[in-house]
Motif scaffolding. Structure first.
Motif, PDB file in Angstrom:
ATOM      1  N   ASP A   1       0.838  -1.213   0.000  1.00 18.22           N
ATOM      2  CA  ASP A   1       0.000   0.000   0.000  1.00 18.22           C
ATOM      3  C   ASP A   1       0.864   1.251   0.000  1.00 18.22           C
ATOM      4  O   ASP A   1       1.708   1.438   0.880  1.00 18.22           O
TER       5      ASP A   1
ATOM      6  N   ALA B   1       1.258   0.140  -5.063  1.00 22.38           N
ATOM      7  CA  ALA B   1      -0.077   0.465  -5.587  1.00 22.38           C
ATOM      8  C   ALA B   1      -0.686   1.611  -4.788  1.00 22.38           C
ATOM      9  O   ALA B   1      -0.499   1.704  -3.570  1.00 22.38           O
TER      10      ALA B   1
ATOM     11  N   THR C   1      -3.279   2.295  -3.281  1.00 24.10           N
ATOM     12  CA  THR C   1      -4.473   1.689  -2.687  1.00 24.10           C
ATOM     13  C   THR C   1      -4.977   2.389  -1.428  1.00 24.10           C
ATOM     14  O   THR C   1      -6.014   2.012  -0.890  1.00 24.10           O
TER      15      THR C   1
ATOM     16  N   CYS D   1      -8.509   1.811   0.849  1.00 24.77           N
ATOM     17  CA  CYS D   1      -8.397   1.382   2.254  1.00 24.77           C
ATOM     18  C   CYS D   1      -9.155   2.353   3.160  1.00 24.77           C
ATOM     19  O   CYS D   1      -9.924   1.930   4.039  1.00 24.77           O
TER      20      CYS D   1
ATOM     21  N   TYR E   1     -13.960  -2.847  -0.039  1.00 22.51           N
ATOM     22  CA  TYR E   1     -12.633  -2.757  -0.669  1.00 22.51           C
ATOM     23  C   TYR E   1     -12.714  -3.224  -2.121  1.00 22.51           C
ATOM     24  O   TYR E   1     -12.194  -2.575  -3.041  1.00 22.51           O
ATOM     25  N   SER E   2     -13.367  -4.350  -2.327  1.00 20.93           N
ATOM     26  CA  SER E   2     -13.483  -4.903  -3.679  1.00 20.93           C
ATOM     27  C   SER E   2     -14.416  -4.067  -4.550  1.00 20.93           C
ATOM     28  O   SER E   2     -14.128  -3.798  -5.718  1.00 20.93           O
TER      29      SER E   2
ATOM     30  N   HIS F   1     -12.652  -0.798  -5.712  1.00 20.64           N
ATOM     31  CA  HIS F   1     -11.253  -0.868  -6.127  1.00 20.64           C
ATOM     32  C   HIS F   1     -11.028  -0.263  -7.507  1.00 20.64           C
ATOM     33  O   HIS F   1     -10.121   0.554  -7.702  1.00 20.64           O
TER      34      HIS F   1
ATOM     35  N   VAL G   1      -8.719   3.009  -7.306  1.00 21.97           N
ATOM     36  CA  VAL G   1      -7.305   2.648  -7.462  1.00 21.97           C
ATOM     37  C   VAL G   1      -6.932   2.676  -8.945  1.00 21.97           C
ATOM     38  O   VAL G   1      -7.479   1.927  -9.745  1.00 21.97           O
TER      39      VAL G   1
ATOM     40  N   SER H   1      -7.277  -9.116   0.972  1.00 24.96           N
ATOM     41  CA  SER H   1      -7.303  -7.822   0.287  1.00 24.96           C
ATOM     42  C   SER H   1      -6.142  -7.695  -0.695  1.00 24.96           C
ATOM     43  O   SER H   1      -6.281  -7.089  -1.760  1.00 24.96           O
TER      44      SER H   1
ATOM     45  N   SER I   1      -6.300  -6.832  -4.799  1.00 23.31           N
ATOM     46  CA  SER I   1      -5.520  -5.790  -5.471  1.00 23.31           C
ATOM     47  C   SER I   1      -4.614  -6.365  -6.559  1.00 23.31           C
ATOM     48  O   SER I   1      -4.540  -5.824  -7.670  1.00 23.31           O
TER      49      SER I   1
ATOM     50  N   HIS J   1      -6.846  -7.190  -9.534  1.00 26.46           N
ATOM     51  CA  HIS J   1      -7.331  -5.991 -10.226  1.00 26.46           C
ATOM     52  C   HIS J   1      -6.212  -5.305 -11.012  1.00 26.46           C
ATOM     53  O   HIS J   1      -6.448  -4.761 -12.093  1.00 26.46           O
TER      54      HIS J   1
END
Length: 214
Positions: A9, A13, A15, A19, A72-73, A76, A80, A110, A114, A117
């Motif tokens: 993180d 990425a 992310t 988060c 989160y999903s 994303h 992101v 998680s 990521s 994705h």
């Protein structure tokens, strides 16, 4: 130098926005409170499961954890953006036959979301998540595990991260440690423990690596 170990993180990425969104959704739903991004950052260290269990007043932890991963999903793709420079760096390092590893406080669940994705699966020789350690960063347990699995010594690796916890873990593991601030969102503006080197651009890191190898 045989291996390059990365935090995830804010390092590999961008992310952190997703988060923050997922944690804010959970704390609003279960504790009915608004938590700031800085408050969430101060909780970082354990995996998402650990953060929720340690900080959520509502004891419906299993439901809260499931909600975190759902949020989160769900967001994303929207929150992101893949960083092509970072992805190109990883492919370049693979081409140069460096061993690559991730040591992250994230839970495997998680991280897998990521990696999937961002099309980063199959790039890493070793992955250590928050589920794999009893003591999260800044403890060096995760880094020491990675070195063992990579079958290398600490002077054959470097660790790259964006937080004070990363830098401290790297120092405690006696690996060359680089603090990076090359993504739009990173954890630490000013490192309280100085890394061996700091870089603010992916290209700058490539130049550094070339000079180290020459």
């Amino acid at each position: 130098m045989k291996a390059i170990i990365f935090d995830f993180d804010g390092t590999l990425a961008d992310t952190l926005p997703v988060c923050f969104y997922a944690f804010q959704s959970v704390f609003k739903e279960f504790d009915d409170i608004e938590v700031t991004e800085d408050e969430i950052k101060s909780m970082f260290g354990p995996s998402e499961t650990g953060i929720i269990k340690e900080n959520l007043k509502n004891s419906s932890w299993d439901q809260a954890i499931d909600m975190y991963y759902h949020k989160y999903s769900e967001k994303h793709v929207e929150l992101v953006t893949a960083n092509e420079e970072v992805k190109n760096l990883l492919h370049l390092l693979k081409k140069q036959e460096f061993k690559l590893a991730i040591v992250t406080g994230k839970a495997r669940r998680s991280l897998d979301i990521s990696l999937d994705h961002l099309d980063m699966n199959d790039l890493f020789d070793v992955i250590i998540t928050g589920d794999d350690v009893s003591k999260p960063k800044p403890h060096p347990e995760g880094l020491n595990q990675a070195l063992t699995f990579l079958n290398i010594t600490n002077d054959e690796a470097m660790f790259i991260g964006d937080s004070d916890a990363d830098i401290e873990a790297g120092k405690k593991a006696n690996v060359h440690t680089i603090g990076v601030q090359w993504l739009p969102n990173f954890q630490t503006q000013t490192f309280s423990i100085q890394p061996d080197q700091r870089v603010s651009r992916v290209g700058e890191f490539i130049e550094l690596l070339i000079s180290e190898m020459s």
